[in-house]
Design a protein around this motif. Sequence first.
Motif, PDB file in Angstrom:
ATOM      1  N   VAL A  12       0.989  -1.240   0.025  1.00 10.43           N
ATOM      2  CA  VAL A  12      -0.055   0.049  -0.108  1.00 10.43           C
ATOM      3  C   VAL A  12       0.920   1.202   0.032  1.00 10.43           C
ATOM      4  CG1 VAL A  12      -0.201  -0.064   2.498  1.00 10.43           C
ATOM      5  CG2 VAL A  12      -2.002   1.255   1.300  1.00 10.43           C
ATOM      6  N   ALA A  13       0.514   2.276  -0.595  1.00 10.53           N
ATOM      7  CA  ALA A  13       1.169   3.590  -0.649  1.00 10.53           C
ATOM      8  C   ALA A  13       0.419   4.889  -0.436  1.00 10.53           C
ATOM      9  CB  ALA A  13       1.737   3.509  -2.312  1.00 10.53           C
ATOM     10  N   ALA A  14       1.035   5.605   0.067  1.00  9.80           N
ATOM     11  CA  ALA A  14       0.302   6.929   0.062  1.00  9.80           C
ATOM     12  C   ALA A  14       1.184   8.120  -0.180  1.00  9.80           C
ATOM     13  CB  ALA A  14      -0.291   7.198   1.611  1.00  9.80           C
ATOM     14  N   PRO A  15       0.512   9.122  -0.981  1.00 10.95           N
ATOM     15  CA  PRO A  15       1.267  10.395  -1.488  1.00 10.95           C
ATOM     16  C   PRO A  15       1.979  11.269  -0.302  1.00 10.95           C
ATOM     17  CG  PRO A  15      -1.208  10.837  -1.441  1.00 10.95           C
ATOM     18  CD  PRO A  15      -0.915   9.357  -1.186  1.00 10.95           C
ATOM     19  N   TRP A  16       1.633  11.094   0.728  1.00  8.85           N
ATOM     20  CA  TRP A  16       2.483  11.687   2.042  1.00  8.85           C
ATOM     21  C   TRP A  16       3.470  10.851   2.686  1.00  8.85           C
ATOM     22  CZ3 TRP A  16      -2.554  10.252   2.119  1.00  8.85           C
ATOM     23  CH2 TRP A  16      -2.919   8.970   3.284  1.00  8.85           C
ATOM     24  N   PHE A  17       3.862   9.669   2.100  1.00  8.49           N
ATOM     25  CA  PHE A  17       4.745   8.720   2.565  1.00  8.49           C
ATOM     26  C   PHE A  17       5.656   8.545   1.478  1.00  8.49           C
ATOM     27  CE2 PHE A  17       5.708   4.164   4.358  1.00  8.49           C
ATOM     28  CZ  PHE A  17       6.853   4.729   4.796  1.00  8.49           C
ATOM     29  N   LEU A  18       6.756   9.122   1.283  1.00 11.74           N
ATOM     30  CA  LEU A  18       7.671   9.196   0.058  1.00 11.74           C
ATOM     31  C   LEU A  18       9.215   8.788   0.282  1.00 11.74           C
ATOM     32  CD1 LEU A  18       6.793  12.670  -1.473  1.00 11.74           C
ATOM     33  CD2 LEU A  18       5.729  10.350  -1.837  1.00 11.74           C
ATOM     34  N   THR A  19       9.613   8.032  -0.774  1.00 15.03           N
ATOM     35  CA  THR A  19      11.205   7.723  -0.514  1.00 15.03           C
ATOM     36  C   THR A  19      12.043   8.813  -0.584  1.00 15.03           C
ATOM     37  OG1 THR A  19      11.414   7.362  -2.824  1.00 15.03           O
ATOM     38  CG2 THR A  19      10.647   5.606  -1.813  1.00 15.03           C
ATOM     39  N   GLY A  20      13.530   8.652  -0.592  1.00 17.64           N
ATOM     40  CA  GLY A  20      14.336   9.992  -0.638  1.00 17.64           C
ATOM     41  C   GLY A  20      14.260  10.542  -2.008  1.00 17.64           C
ATOM     42  N   LEU A  21      13.861   9.645  -2.915  1.00 20.49           N
ATOM     43  CA  LEU A  21      13.781  10.051  -4.276  1.00 20.49           C
ATOM     44  C   LEU A  21      12.414  10.678  -4.745  1.00 20.49           C
ATOM     45  CD1 LEU A  21      15.831   7.249  -6.068  1.00 20.49           C
ATOM     46  CD2 LEU A  21      16.303   9.505  -5.511  1.00 20.49           C
ATOM     47  N   GLY A  22      11.448  10.709  -3.789  1.00 20.63           N
ATOM     48  CA  GLY A  22      10.198  11.415  -4.099  1.00 20.63           C
ATOM     49  C   GLY A  22       9.142  10.550  -4.728  1.00 20.63           C
ATOM     50  N   ASP A  23       9.231   9.043  -4.589  1.00 16.26           N
ATOM     51  CA  ASP A  23       8.447   8.253  -4.972  1.00 16.26           C
ATOM     52  C   ASP A  23       7.584   7.790  -3.752  1.00 16.26           C
ATOM     53  OD1 ASP A  23       9.408   8.191  -7.771  1.00 16.26           O
ATOM     54  OD2 ASP A  23      11.073   6.889  -7.040  1.00 16.26           O
TER      55      ASP A  23
END
Length: 292
Positions: free
Chosen positions: A20-31
Amino acid sequence: MLEERDSHLKLTTSHKKRTVAAPWFLTGLGDPYQLEILPGSKACYDPNNKILHVRDNERGISHTVTPSVRVRLDHEQDFHDIDFIDLEDATQNLAGVYINEGVLSFEDHNRFEFSNTLMFQSVCRLLASPVFNPWTELPRIRNENAFYQCDLATGELWLNPEMEDAPKNVDKVHSHIVYLSFETSEPIPCWNKDTRHDDILPPGRYDAEVIKSDHDTGDVITIKADGWTADRSNLYTFHIPFEPLYELIQSGAVPAGDFGYRVPFDPRGHADMALRATQPPPKGVFGKLFKR
């Protein structure tokens, strides 16, 4: 298996492995970060209040992410971390608190200055919430040999009186300086990390960072810089006493370039924002109006 606490989160149980992913939970690369959900785990994705929550009750692992804080509890590995997130850039963590095998530590990323007391109290407030800590059990604390002594239930934080050369205050005074650049033609005594011997810093321009400061005053004690030997045959890391170098800088004998300074950080606003987002909705007529 840990005993779960009641919360208002609408949880669904996964019967197969997924992410599951959320737009407020990002990797260091912004994904968007793909958070794993194992079979039997429960999850909640609330886009309105911006809450992402996954828990594995059998292993005692939970991960809760809001735009302002990220709380990961792992009773299986006995490692728990609470990170405060940059509200302007979700790829960046500001500061954090870690509990590793029962030992409490504070993470400043060598960029921020903050009150240990306020950081710890903010963490205790978060762990008192059934959203951020879905179990009746708090992370284990082992105080006997730890530098920082604490009680997660009461929010108390103090220093271990048995530690040798213990500082006076639980609230560390961070050095204001984080890094600096300077150029020297003067012989400056230092310690060579690679040869493990005392050395002389070769002439040249250096970019240095603070690696040691006084806990109670914030005075910089040691900086480190990488530099070549005079014949450029070896690249070494030098540990340089700061006080004699700073005296040379003040006298003009050693020109200094840029200085980098810490940024003050207060965790209370981030904790308040996270706790407001995870409060149960009001009941009754006002609750229905609130949902619209």
